[in-house]
Design a protein around this motif. Structure first.
Motif, PDB file in Angstrom:
ATOM      1  N   ALA A 173      -3.490  -1.499   4.985  1.00 35.79           N
ATOM      2  CA  ALA A 173      -2.210  -2.192   4.848  1.00 35.79           C
ATOM      3  C   ALA A 173      -2.314  -3.623   5.351  1.00 35.79           C
ATOM      4  N   ALA A 174      -3.010  -3.813   6.479  1.00 33.48           N
ATOM      5  CA  ALA A 174      -3.182  -5.163   7.012  1.00 33.48           C
ATOM      6  C   ALA A 174      -3.984  -6.036   6.056  1.00 33.48           C
ATOM      7  N   ALA A 175      -5.025  -5.464   5.434  1.00 33.08           N
ATOM      8  CA  ALA A 175      -5.830  -6.229   4.486  1.00 33.08           C
ATOM      9  C   ALA A 175      -5.018  -6.629   3.267  1.00 33.08           C
ATOM     10  N   ALA A 176      -4.180  -5.703   2.766  1.00 35.96           N
ATOM     11  CA  ALA A 176      -3.382  -5.999   1.583  1.00 35.96           C
ATOM     12  C   ALA A 176      -2.335  -7.063   1.860  1.00 35.96           C
ATOM     13  N   LEU A 177      -1.742  -7.019   3.064  1.00 33.82           N
ATOM     14  CA  LEU A 177      -0.673  -7.947   3.393  1.00 33.82           C
ATOM     15  C   LEU A 177      -1.177  -9.230   4.045  1.00 33.82           C
ATOM     16  N   GLY A 178      -2.442  -9.222   4.468  1.00 37.25           N
ATOM     17  CA  GLY A 178      -2.960 -10.369   5.196  1.00 37.25           C
ATOM     18  C   GLY A 178      -2.986 -11.642   4.389  1.00 37.25           C
ATOM     19  N   ASP A 187       0.576 -14.901  10.977  1.00 35.49           N
ATOM     20  CA  ASP A 187      -0.602 -14.212  11.476  1.00 35.49           C
ATOM     21  C   ASP A 187      -0.514 -12.760  11.060  1.00 35.49           C
ATOM     22  N   ALA A 188      -1.362 -12.348  10.132  1.00 35.24           N
ATOM     23  CA  ALA A 188      -1.268 -10.992   9.564  1.00 35.24           C
ATOM     24  C   ALA A 188      -2.058  -9.988  10.387  1.00 35.24           C
TER      25      ALA A 188
END
Length: 650
Positions: A173-178, A187-188
């Protein structure tokens, strides 16, 4: 012509190269997911997002926008991928929930631009990530299904629900939204996206920990619960918000034509609550307005009770905290100060609960008044069997909008019954549970009485369906392999309204299922070919209802497979399933039947709190609607159906 889907409905996809178009009411992140036959994510390469846009068979958009287009080549999708999902996610710093923005629209189109099927995502509220629709394989062909499954905790919760471990889901999820967050100058990191990944984020270090949150003020225990509507025009930030009885799912956009105005409310005295009016909701017909009003009442009851329960929970937790503080203070251990502190904490708790109860009583009184006006005005399809509307009912010329399955209520006010209405044609089959496992009310009943009650309920639903459909628009089939339901089925048999005698024995089961399976296959092929009028002359084009009693008696493996096929594919072409069964008795088939049970809506022949609403997840008590003891209303309805069929036959 575009097929307008509703939640759970499917439609064939006849071309391998298609586009998926998204038109959202706000800038969103549009992603594509790949899953196996059970809808589970596993391994790498399961999510196409701005940082990794391409997966075999699908190209996802690369920016944050309110309009997106996916390019899909179904021939290129890996053989072990059975579901291709379209996910919409609200970005950091944007709207906090989908319920606060206009409904999104998702469509599947051919390469020339013609839309094949579309779906409007209505009914969302606190969700921040949603599975809009999915393309899935079924017997070698692809179909599209409207899903509309949302997650308030965000993308991480969605991925976890699909089978990913919590940490892996949070990282993905962090990678997709980063990428999107960095583009917006944010800052994602997981620590800065709690609303998107919820409790899946990794533990924070002391340097990352947020500042302590100040103690919340005393809650205002009113209908202005976070799930309730927006404040009324006279509300101030410190005054109790007023509850809105306008159905939130039926708000019109500015470019829609005006709807017929509902009947004006009667004048009221100054300072009094508006007097309720039957049909006081939007819609193009009185039946539609009443349908929307009933579901608006259901939502209002769910949310006002949630506000009350939340206020009581807060009052209890604050009292516990104050009592702990009083006991931990050495000064309160001497003299009477400790008792005084405890009395003060309990008094504050009782004051808050009393405030909550007063507002709950106010809102319930308004809903009761509305129910007393609405219930007598309901058409036969929505009305209880004891409603006088059944005395003058005649077979209609058009099929109804919805059907009453029973009543729903909450423990705070058991006498306030909300009709449980289901749209027609039925998107899901029905399963009436005649087993005793899992139900306290069923455990107190004799087994034979419980089974008879379940079959009586099924017959009452079948009679209601027959009575509210045009004479030639519904055919009812019955499988009663052991003949154990003959007493309940007697009114249907006596009136001669069944498509044939109840099927008995293994041969009857095989013959009935084969005929209905053939009808589903032929109608599907005709629709794919664009020639629904070219069906063979022996195919009954009316909707079909199959009642299955005492499953799995009389069923072999082939019959079970056919039943699952009818449950999966039948509803889309007018074949609906009503099962009367005990799941425990079918446990010999193991997990084979799990998809079947999950696809059906469980109802109970005795009061049981097994249903939950989609907003605050109350446990609602369902009660079936049965004819009054000694009443002939069922026989009279069947006589009218039989007479209408005799007069309409060529």
């Amino acid at each position: 012509m575009t097929a307008e889907l509703v939640r759970g409905q499917n439609h064939p996809v006849s071309q391998s190269r298609v586009e998926i178009r998204v038109s959202a009411g706000t800038p969103v992140l549009a992603l594509a997911s790949l899953a196996d036959e059970q809808g589970r994510f596993s391994g790498n390469g399961i999510l196409a997002h701005p940082g990794a846009r391409s997966l075999p068979g699908v190209e996802s958009p690369g920016e944050l926008a309110d309009r997106h287009t996916f390019a899909v080549d179904l021939d290129e999708v890996a053989a072990d991928v059975h579901r291709l999902g379209v996910l919409l996610v609200l970005p950091p710093g944007g709207p906090v929930r989908f319920g606060a923005v206009p409904a999104s629209y998702v469509a599947v189109a051919d390469p020339e631009g013609a839309e094949l099927a579309g779906y409007t995502l209505t009914g969302l509220d606190a969700e921040t990530a949603v599975v809009a629709l999915e393309l899935y394989r079924r017997q070698g062909a692809w179909k599209v299904r409207a899903v509309g499954q949302g997650y308030a905790e965000g993308l991480g919760a969605l991925l976890t629900d699909g089978g990913l471990p919590a940490l892996a889901a949070a990282e993905l999820a962090a990678a997709a939204l980063g990428t999107i967050a960095r583009t917006a100058g944010a800052d994602a990191t997981l620590a800065t996206m709690p609303t998107l990944v919820g409790d899946l984020r990794a533990p924070q270090t002391p340097a990352q920990a947020p500042a302590p949150t100040p103690e919340p003020p005393d809650p205002v225990p009113v209908s202005g619960h976070p799930y309730a509507g927006t404040p009324g025009p006279g509300d101030t930030p410190t005054s109790p918000p007023t509850i809105s009885y306008a159905h939130p799912r039926r708000r019109r956009t500015s470019n829609e034509p005006p709807e017929p105005a509902p009947r004006a409310a009667a004048p009221q005295e100054p300072g009094q609550a508006p007097r309720p009016v039957a049909g006081d909701a939007s819609g193009w017909s009185m039946d539609e307005r009443l349908y929307n009003q009933v579901w608006g009442m259901f939502e209002d009851l769910a949310r006002t009770v949630a506000a009350y329960r939340g206020a009581v929970e807060f009052a209890d937790s604050r009292m516990d905290r104050e009592l702990d503080e009083a006991l931990s203070d050495p000064r309160h251990r001497l003299g009477g100060s400790g008792n005084a502190a405890r009395d003060t904490a309990r008094a504050r708790r009782e004051e808050l609960v009393a405030q909550a109860q007063a507002v709950l009583d106010r809102d319930l009184a308004q809903l009761i008044a509305e129910s007393e006006v609405v219930e007598p005005a309901l058409p036969a399809a929505y009305a209880r069997w004891d409603n006088p509307v059944w005395h003058g009912h005649r077979t209609p010329e058009e099929s109804p909008l919805a059907l009453r399955l029973g009543d729903l209520h909450l423990r705070e006010r058991p006498d306030l019954r909300i009709p449980m209405l289901s749209r027609l044609p039925l998107e899901r089959g029905l399963w009436i549970d005649n087993g005793r496992t899992g139900s306290e009310a069923a455990m107190t009943m004799d087994t034979d009485r419980l089974r008879r009650a379940a079959m009586d309920m099924a017959v009452a639903l079948a009679v209601r369906l027959l009575a509210v459909h045009p004479a030639d628009r519904l055919s009812v089939h019955v499988i009663d392999a052991a003949g154990a339901g003959s007493a309940s089925l007697a009114p249907l048999v006596r009136a001669g309204v069944l498509a044939g005698p109840p099927a008995a024995g293994a041969h009857g089961v095989t013959q009935t299922l084969a005929g209905l399976t053939r009808r589903v296959d032929l109608v599907q092929m005709a629709l794919r070919a664009g020639a629904p009028e070219d069906l063979p002359s022996d195919v009954d084009t009316a909707d079909q209802l199959l009642i299955v009693h005492d499953f799995p008696h009389g069923f072999d493996d082939r019959a079970v497979t056919q039943l699952r096929y009818l449950a999966d594919e039948g509803a889309a072409v007018g074949v609906h399933l009503l099962m009367v069964a005990d799941r425990d008795e079918a446990s010999a088939y193991g997990p084979l039947l799990d998809p079947l049970w999950r696809s059906l809506m469980r109802l109970s022949p005795v009061p049981d709190n097994h249903l939950a609403d989609p907003w605050v997840h109350h446990a609602w008590t369902f009660e079936p609607d049965l004819p009054p003891q000694g009443s002939r209303v069922l026989d009279q309805a069947l006589e009218r159906v039989a007479e209408a069929r005799r007069t309409t036959r060529p």
